[in-house]
Design a protein around this motif. Sequence first.
Motif, short mmCIF file in Angstrom:
data_model
loop_
_atom_site.label_atom_id
_atom_site.label_comp_id
_atom_site.label_asym_id
_atom_site.label_seq_id
_atom_site.Cartn_x
_atom_site.Cartn_y
_atom_site.Cartn_z
N TRP A 84 35.57 57.59 107.24
CA TRP A 84 36.78 56.76 107.27
C TRP A 84 37.74 57.09 106.14
O TRP A 84 38.96 57.01 106.32
N GLN A 85 37.23 57.50 104.99
CA GLN A 85 38.17 57.90 103.93
C GLN A 85 38.88 59.19 104.32
O GLN A 85 40.04 59.38 104.02
N ARG A 86 38.16 60.07 105.01
CA ARG A 86 38.77 61.32 105.47
C ARG A 86 39.81 61.02 106.56
O ARG A 86 40.91 61.58 106.55
N ASN A 87 39.48 60.12 107.49
CA ASN A 87 40.43 59.75 108.55
C ASN A 87 41.70 59.13 107.97
O ASN A 87 42.78 59.29 108.53
N ALA A 88 41.56 58.43 106.85
CA ALA A 88 42.71 57.80 106.20
C ALA A 88 43.45 58.77 105.29
O ALA A 88 44.49 58.41 104.72
N GLY A 89 42.91 59.98 105.11
CA GLY A 89 43.55 60.99 104.27
C GLY A 89 43.49 60.66 102.78
O GLY A 89 44.37 61.03 102.02
N LEU A 90 42.42 60.01 102.34
CA LEU A 90 42.32 59.55 100.96
C LEU A 90 41.83 60.62 99.99
O LEU A 90 42.09 60.54 98.80
N GLN A 91 41.07 61.59 100.45
CA GLN A 91 40.56 62.68 99.61
C GLN A 91 39.75 62.17 98.42
O GLN A 91 39.93 62.61 97.28
N TRP A 92 38.84 61.23 98.68
CA TRP A 92 37.97 60.72 97.62
C TRP A 92 36.96 61.78 97.22
O TRP A 92 36.54 62.62 98.02
N SER A 93 36.52 61.71 95.98
CA SER A 93 35.44 62.59 95.51
C SER A 93 34.12 62.07 96.05
O SER A 93 34.03 60.94 96.57
N ASP A 94 33.07 62.89 95.92
CA ASP A 94 31.73 62.44 96.31
C ASP A 94 31.34 61.17 95.56
O ASP A 94 30.76 60.25 96.14
N ALA A 95 31.68 61.11 94.28
CA ALA A 95 31.34 59.94 93.47
C ALA A 95 32.07 58.69 93.97
O ALA A 95 31.50 57.60 93.99
N ASP A 96 33.32 58.84 94.41
CA ASP A 96 34.06 57.69 94.95
C ASP A 96 33.42 57.17 96.23
O ASP A 96 33.29 55.96 96.43
#
Length: 129
Positions: A84-96
Amino acid sequence: MSIDQRISTDERRAGYSRPWPAVAIMSLALAGSTLSLAQPVPAESRGQLLYSTHCIACHTAQMHWRNNRAAYDWQSLNVQVRLWQRNAGLQWSDADVVEVSRYLNSAIYKFPQPDDRVISKSSIAASSP
């Protein structure tokens, strides 16, 4: 002698003093004890901040309690957060991703966590169907 001086003299003879200093001291003591009983509000975790900033608009608590939810264990929860973070285009790190998963797990899911290591994208991709 003015009336104020005479009252003050009469009060001293009777052993009476004005209560203001005692009241002030008692008020300060009471305020101090009340402040010492107050517990600080714990700071929000990074996962909670990320979730409340980026996810809560669409994902209400009902989303997590529905019968056909996609997260059924710790690893699938991580997969869903990453998806879901990828679908939202957030580009979170693994730690996030792990922090948000931890927050959701502690607040809602209560899945057993295998360990505290960061789950990498490659380990999740290998376990996905």
